[in-house]
Design a protein around this motif. Structure first.
Motif, PDB file in Angstrom:
ATOM      1  N   PRO A 152      80.281 142.708  39.662  1.00  0.00           N
ATOM      2  CA  PRO A 152      80.643 141.374  39.957  1.00  0.00           C
ATOM      3  C   PRO A 152      80.668 141.435  41.712  1.00  0.00           C
ATOM      4  O   PRO A 152      80.908 142.257  42.244  1.00  0.00           O
ATOM      5  N   ARG A 153      80.507 140.239  41.881  1.00  0.00           N
ATOM      6  CA  ARG A 153      80.275 139.924  43.374  1.00  0.00           C
ATOM      7  C   ARG A 153      81.196 138.824  43.737  1.00  0.00           C
ATOM      8  O   ARG A 153      80.820 137.882  43.247  1.00  0.00           O
ATOM      9  N   LYS A 154      82.200 138.899  44.567  1.00  0.00           N
ATOM     10  CA  LYS A 154      83.152 137.801  45.050  1.00  0.00           C
ATOM     11  C   LYS A 154      82.291 136.925  45.964  1.00  0.00           C
ATOM     12  O   LYS A 154      81.604 137.652  46.919  1.00  0.00           O
ATOM     13  N   ASN A 178      91.216 139.537  39.260  1.00  0.00           N
ATOM     14  CA  ASN A 178      90.803 140.811  38.872  1.00  0.00           C
ATOM     15  C   ASN A 178      90.211 140.858  37.419  1.00  0.00           C
ATOM     16  O   ASN A 178      89.520 141.664  36.941  1.00  0.00           O
ATOM     17  N   LYS A 181      82.484 144.327  34.599  1.00  0.00           N
ATOM     18  CA  LYS A 181      82.658 145.676  34.729  1.00  0.00           C
ATOM     19  C   LYS A 181      82.310 146.106  33.428  1.00  0.00           C
ATOM     20  O   LYS A 181      81.721 147.140  33.131  1.00  0.00           O
ATOM     21  N   VAL A 203      81.515 136.174  41.088  1.00  0.00           N
ATOM     22  CA  VAL A 203      82.916 135.876  40.504  1.00  0.00           C
ATOM     23  C   VAL A 203      83.747 135.258  41.656  1.00  0.00           C
ATOM     24  O   VAL A 203      83.585 135.421  42.842  1.00  0.00           O
ATOM     25  N   GLU A 250      86.457 140.008  37.531  1.00  0.00           N
ATOM     26  CA  GLU A 250      85.770 141.174  38.056  1.00  0.00           C
ATOM     27  C   GLU A 250      85.857 142.257  36.846  1.00  0.00           C
ATOM     28  O   GLU A 250      84.691 142.836  36.693  1.00  0.00           O
ATOM     29  N   GLU A 251      86.723 142.488  36.113  1.00  0.00           N
ATOM     30  CA  GLU A 251      87.002 143.328  35.149  1.00  0.00           C
ATOM     31  C   GLU A 251      85.979 142.991  33.816  1.00  0.00           C
ATOM     32  O   GLU A 251      85.536 144.085  33.255  1.00  0.00           O
TER      33      GLU A 251
END
Length: 319
Positions: free
Chosen positions: A175-177, A162, A169, A158, A165-166
């Motif tokens: 999620p992996r930045k 935020n 989830k 990602v 990420e959500e």
């Protein structure tokens, strides 16, 4: 520092606009930057010089905003996911399955609400000059994604957002930045199992070589805001700023037309390559994904604004 400033002000020196971006020249953003460079040279001659730096060759996507605010570059077109710390309302563009299609995105961005978002960060040193499309995002993975539960446990790359990420989830995925330049290797080595990108990114970065399945989800928009340093922009001579504005309006129209054509072409090129299975969702399946992810809208409603989300939703039916 003074010498640099004096040199920039010298009458025989052109105004230099460094335009940095993180994608390939062949993408809609890359093409837009080159078209801007060409038209500025044609119409402003020696007054303004545009230097284009593609593929993170000057700054990666983790450093480019800082560079703009410091005045080290004058123009960027970051994805809309990059602006949440400057204005939380801009997270609206990351909400999954909010927009039915690119036409709905167009209608919202052209609305009063959409235009206000462009000028909402001037007090932070950023002026938005337009929205550039890349396209609607598709989900890619090393397993088939037909319904929301299929994403469980997978690691998805990602952007630093935020909402995004959500989104994963909520699907019980991880999620992996990761910076854009690292995504191919991340997918190849299994650091991440999947990603979300428009067809043009999937093709130009060869992600289809390392992803067995691509679900045509059209679940979100990956657009850019063309931005400039407010101090730089407001300090330009009026005639130069006016001409640049006209050029950018022209380029924006062309970029957004090209984005559709490029994504259509690249989608077909990926199909022709035969390395990934393309999964097309039925309207019922798409609605199942939307309902599974609607709690994300609710979670960010306080930050984004319920009225703004409603305006965006209304853009779906306005067509």
């Amino acid at each position: 520092m003074l010498a640099i400033g004096s040199h920039a002000m010298a009458a025989d020196s052109p105004i230099v606009i460094k335009f940095s971006h993180v994608v390939a020249d062949s993408t809609p953003k890359g093409q837009g930057a080159l078209m801007f460079q060409k038209l500025v040279k044609e119409r402003l001659g020696d007054k303004v010089k545009v230097e284009v730096y593609p593929n993170s060759s000057l700054y990666g996507d983790g450093k480019e905003m800082e560079a703009l605010l410091l005045g080290d570059v004058q123009m960027l077109a970051p994805s809309l996911a990059k602006f949440d710390k400057y204005n939380e309302s801009l997270q609206i563009f990351d909400l999954p399955f909010l927009f039915d299609d690119l036409a709905a995105v167009d209608r919202f961005q052209a609305s009063d609400e959409g235009k206000k978002l462009l000028t909402s960060m001037e007090d932070k040193g950023i002026i938005g000059l337009g929205y550039w499309h890349n396209g609607m995002k598709q989900l890619s993975a090393n397993k088939a994604l037909h319904e929301p539960k299929d994403a469980r446990g997978l690691k998805f790359r990602v952007q630093a957002s935020n909402v995004l990420e959500e989104q994963f989830k909520q699907l019980r995925a991880v999620p992996r930045k990761m910076s854009f330049a690292e995504v191919y290797q991340g997918l190849q080595t299994g650091v991440v199992n999947g990603a979300e990108n428009p067809w043009s990114n999937i093709y130009s970065q060869k992600f289809y070589e390392v992803q067995d399945y691509i679900t045509e989800s059209n679940h979100g928009v990956l657009d850019y805001m063309l931005i400039t340093n407010a101090k730089f922009w407001n300090g330009l001579p009026d005639d130069v700023r006016s001409e640049l504005t006209d050029i950018l309006d022209e380029v924006t129209t062309e970029v957004n037309n090209q984005a559709r054509a490029i994504n259509d072409h690249d989608r077909q090129a990926i199909i022709d390559a035969g390395t990934s299975d393309i999964i097309e969702l039925t309207p019922e399946q798409r609605e199942e994904w939307r309902e599974a992810l609607r709690p994300v809208w609710k979670k960010f409603e306080g930050q984004i604004g319920a009225d703004l989300i409603k305006s965006a939703e209304n853009a779906n039916s306005a067509g």
